[in-house]
Motif scaffolding. Structure first.
Motif, PDB file in Angstrom:
ATOM      1  N   ASP A  59       0.864  -1.184   0.000  1.00 52.07           N
ATOM      2  CA  ASP A  59       0.000   0.000   0.000  1.00 52.07           C
ATOM      3  C   ASP A  59       0.902   1.236   0.000  1.00 52.07           C
ATOM      4  O   ASP A  59       1.635   1.478   0.966  1.00 52.07           O
ATOM      5  CB  ASP A  59      -0.903  -0.025   1.239  1.00 52.07           C
ATOM      6  CG  ASP A  59      -1.773   1.220   1.363  1.00 52.07           C
ATOM      7  OD1 ASP A  59      -1.739   2.065   0.446  1.00 52.07           O
ATOM      8  OD2 ASP A  59      -2.481   1.338   2.383  1.00 52.07           O
ATOM      9  N   THR A 107      -0.170   4.395  -0.354  1.00 53.15           N
ATOM     10  CA  THR A 107      -0.971   5.606  -0.141  1.00 53.15           C
ATOM     11  C   THR A 107      -0.234   6.644   0.701  1.00 53.15           C
ATOM     12  O   THR A 107      -0.171   7.830   0.326  1.00 53.15           O
ATOM     13  CB  THR A 107      -2.302   5.250   0.539  1.00 53.15           C
ATOM     14  OG1 THR A 107      -2.933   4.201  -0.193  1.00 53.15           O
ATOM     15  CG2 THR A 107      -3.221   6.459   0.575  1.00 53.15           C
ATOM     16  N   ASP A 108       0.331   6.233   1.814  1.00 57.83           N
ATOM     17  CA  ASP A 108       1.015   7.198   2.687  1.00 57.83           C
ATOM     18  C   ASP A 108       2.262   7.766   2.017  1.00 57.83           C
ATOM     19  O   ASP A 108       2.539   8.970   2.112  1.00 57.83           O
ATOM     20  CB  ASP A 108       1.403   6.528   4.014  1.00 57.83           C
ATOM     21  CG  ASP A 108       0.187   6.276   4.896  1.00 57.83           C
ATOM     22  OD1 ASP A 108      -0.871   6.882   4.626  1.00 57.83           O
ATOM     23  OD2 ASP A 108       0.293   5.474   5.835  1.00 57.83           O
ATOM     24  N   MET A 109       3.028   6.910   1.346  1.00 62.49           N
ATOM     25  CA  MET A 109       4.238   7.380   0.666  1.00 62.49           C
ATOM     26  C   MET A 109       3.885   8.396  -0.420  1.00 62.49           C
ATOM     27  O   MET A 109       4.549   9.423  -0.570  1.00 62.49           O
ATOM     28  CB  MET A 109       4.986   6.197   0.043  1.00 62.49           C
ATOM     29  CG  MET A 109       5.651   5.268   1.044  1.00 62.49           C
ATOM     30  SD  MET A 109       6.578   3.953   0.177  1.00 62.49           S
ATOM     31  CE  MET A 109       7.266   3.059   1.556  1.00 62.49           C
ATOM     32  N   SER A 163       1.241  10.284  -0.535  1.00 67.69           N
ATOM     33  CA  SER A 163       0.730  11.531   0.054  1.00 67.69           C
ATOM     34  C   SER A 163       1.868  12.447   0.497  1.00 67.69           C
ATOM     35  O   SER A 163       1.691  13.656   0.570  1.00 67.69           O
ATOM     36  CB  SER A 163      -0.181  11.212   1.242  1.00 67.69           C
ATOM     37  OG  SER A 163       0.573  10.677   2.327  1.00 67.69           O
ATOM     38  N   LYS A 164       3.034  11.865   0.795  1.00 69.71           N
ATOM     39  CA  LYS A 164       4.181  12.661   1.247  1.00 69.71           C
ATOM     40  C   LYS A 164       5.154  12.967   0.117  1.00 69.71           C
ATOM     41  O   LYS A 164       6.142  13.674   0.330  1.00 69.71           O
ATOM     42  CB  LYS A 164       4.921  11.899   2.358  1.00 69.71           C
ATOM     43  CG  LYS A 164       4.075  11.653   3.602  1.00 69.71           C
ATOM     44  CD  LYS A 164       4.791  10.722   4.568  1.00 69.71           C
ATOM     45  CE  LYS A 164       3.889  10.386   5.767  1.00 69.71           C
ATOM     46  NZ  LYS A 164       4.489   9.359   6.650  1.00 69.71           N
ATOM     47  N   SER A 165       4.918  12.427  -1.053  1.00 64.38           N
ATOM     48  CA  SER A 165       5.862  12.585  -2.162  1.00 64.38           C
ATOM     49  C   SER A 165       5.699  13.943  -2.845  1.00 64.38           C
ATOM     50  O   SER A 165       4.587  14.433  -3.044  1.00 64.38           O
ATOM     51  CB  SER A 165       5.643  11.471  -3.188  1.00 64.38           C
ATOM     52  OG  SER A 165       6.484  11.674  -4.309  1.00 64.38           O
ATOM     53  N   LYS A 218      -7.276   2.670  -1.877  1.00 60.82           N
ATOM     54  CA  LYS A 218      -5.865   2.968  -1.614  1.00 60.82           C
ATOM     55  C   LYS A 218      -5.036   2.754  -2.888  1.00 60.82           C
ATOM     56  O   LYS A 218      -5.450   2.036  -3.794  1.00 60.82           O
ATOM     57  CB  LYS A 218      -5.334   2.072  -0.484  1.00 60.82           C
ATOM     58  CG  LYS A 218      -6.063   2.293   0.839  1.00 60.82           C
ATOM     59  CD  LYS A 218      -5.544   1.351   1.915  1.00 60.82           C
ATOM     60  CE  LYS A 218      -6.274   1.587   3.230  1.00 60.82           C
ATOM     61  NZ  LYS A 218      -5.816   0.656   4.299  1.00 60.82           N
ATOM     62  N   TYR A 219      -3.859   3.363  -2.879  1.00 60.36           N
ATOM     63  CA  TYR A 219      -2.973   3.238  -4.041  1.00 60.36           C
ATOM     64  C   TYR A 219      -1.966   2.114  -3.811  1.00 60.36           C
ATOM     65  O   TYR A 219      -1.187   2.148  -2.860  1.00 60.36           O
ATOM     66  CB  TYR A 219      -2.223   4.542  -4.291  1.00 60.36           C
ATOM     67  CG  TYR A 219      -3.120   5.711  -4.627  1.00 60.36           C
ATOM     68  CD1 TYR A 219      -3.929   5.688  -5.753  1.00 60.36           C
ATOM     69  CD2 TYR A 219      -3.159   6.851  -3.816  1.00 60.36           C
ATOM     70  CE1 TYR A 219      -4.762   6.758  -6.064  1.00 60.36           C
ATOM     71  CE2 TYR A 219      -3.975   7.926  -4.121  1.00 60.36           C
ATOM     72  CZ  TYR A 219      -4.779   7.870  -5.240  1.00 60.36           C
ATOM     73  OH  TYR A 219      -5.602   8.926  -5.550  1.00 60.36           O
TER      74      TYR A 219
END
Length: 410
Positions: free
Chosen positions: A104, A106-108, A110-112, A133-134
């Motif tokens: 997943d 998604t979090d990475m 969102s911060k990229s 989710k991505y």
């Protein structure tokens, strides 16, 4: 004061040790990447460029075969031998995501500062999503549109600047353009009993108000009836049922078909082979003003959930995405990004066609996404074959497909 000074020095020393430790660790990181891309295609070249940065992360590249991607990758994941990064065909992405094989992201994401979902065409982006989710990043994309031979249009009294815009106009023009005495068919397309057939038919079903969840919608039945008319009246070669897109488009290039439904991957070949004036227009729609749709092809990047270096693997994906603006110039592939302008090639026919394909991409939809896509696609392929060979009526064939798909969807 002295105590504070030494405390600061100590903290800096610890920080230095920590940073050094991270650097030393990073220098030891080796990632593995699997893809179908050969030497002239993006993946191995992007890997070379990434490795040339000497940033402490090295990627080992492995070329795999198309037919082996799903089975070999799943087997590797099950036995703990999966690569860190893989490029998979977009309809297969959901299978890996739904089984927890892909990480997943998604979090990475969102911060990229490099990979931003808003920069991608909706279709490719949708293909990496699962459960909101991505699970990947689009690698490249493509779609299909209608190529047409302007010289043949003129010869048959058709306006070369007014290609067919609706399904009825497509059939009527195909009738006028078909010339058995000269071995010329009005249209070339692929109805082959594999993913290519689904790839070409699904946009028609979607434009008719259907889709894989309701493949027997009235408009989808109408679409298959039109395909049957084209085959029955020999406006397209009977070989359309067995030929892939590459071969069917070849008949257009050789002057044996006046129109062809195909993608931008043909542009360079067409520039070299087609000895006539040609153009590209959007896929005809059921009627004027109807909703458009189109197929969406090409691959996605993903990181396996078993990777021991997910941060480094994501850094590699960020580098790959940062090179998307060179995707078409260097490799002839369309970036999956709506924020990238493709520079003109200096070849008027190619540049004009590209504009059409980029417009068509706005309407491109992924196949699925669904983890059981191969079964869903097979049901659609069977319906196409049954209808076009006369074994079943288009409605009966699509009703049967709908039942099969319903059983798969549960």
């Amino acid at each position: 004061m002295a105590i504070r000074k030494y405390a600061i020095l100590g903290a800096l020393a610890l920080a230095g040790v920590s940073l050094f430790g991270l650097s030393a660790k990073a220098e030891d990181v080796t990632l593995t990447l699997w893809s179908l891309d050969k030497d002239t295609q993006p993946a191995p070249n992007l890997v070379k460029e990434f490795n040339a940065q000497n940033n402490g992360i090295k990627i080992e590249y492995r070329l795999i075969q198309f037919d082996d991607v799903v089975t070999e990758a799943m087997r590797a994941y099950a036995t703990g031998q999966a690569p860190d990064i893989i490029a998979v065909d977009n309809p297969e992405h959901a299978l890996f995501s739904s089984r927890g094989a892909f990480l997943d992201l998604t979090d990475m994401i969102s911060k990229s500062s490099v990979i931003k979902p808003d920069n991608y065409f909706p279709g490719p982006l949708k293909s990496v999503e699962w459960d909101g989710k991505y699970y990947g990043v689009p690698k490249a994309t493509n779609t299909i549109a209608l190529y047409y031979n302007k010289d043949m249009f003129k010869a048959k009294g058709l306006d070369p600047n007014n290609p067919p815009q609706t399904w009825d106009e497509l059939v009527e023009d195909a009738r006028k353009l078909t010339d058995p005495a000269k071995n010329i068919y009005g249209l070339a397309f692929s109805a082959k009993a594999n993913e290519e057939g689904t790839f070409q038919f699904l946009p028609w079903a979607q434009m008719g108000g259907g889709g894989y969840e309701h493949i027997n919608a009235d408009g989808a039945v109408k679409a298959l009836e039109i395909w049957k008319t084209i085959i029955d009246e020999k406006l397209a070669s009977p070989d359309s049922l067995t030929r892939g897109q590459w071969d069917s488009t070849g008949t257009f290039n050789s002057g044996n078909a006046a129109m062809a439904i195909s993608g931008p991957w043909e542009l360079d070949r067409m520039i070299q082979e087609a000895k006539f004036d040609w153009g590209v227009t959007l896929l005809p729609v059921p009627k004027e003003g109807a909703e458009r749709s189109s197929a969406m092809g090409d691959f996605n990047w993903a990181i396996f959930a078993s990777s021991k270096h997910p941060a480094e693997a994501f850094k590699a994906l960020e580098y790959f995405a940062s090179q998307d603006d060179k995707m078409f110039k260097n490799f002839g592939q369309l970036p999956a990004r709506s924020d990238i302008s493709i520079p003109e090639s200096g070849q008027p026919l190619k540049d004009a066609a590209l504009k059409v394909f980029l417009e068509q991409l706005k309407y491109a939809k992924p196949r699925g996404p669904h983890p059981q896509w191969p079964k869903i696609s097979k049901a659609i392929q069977d319906a196409i074959q049954a209808a076009l060979t006369g074994q079943m009526s288009p409605k009966d064939a699509l009703d049967q497909a709908a039942d099969k798909i319903k059983a798969v969807l549960g």
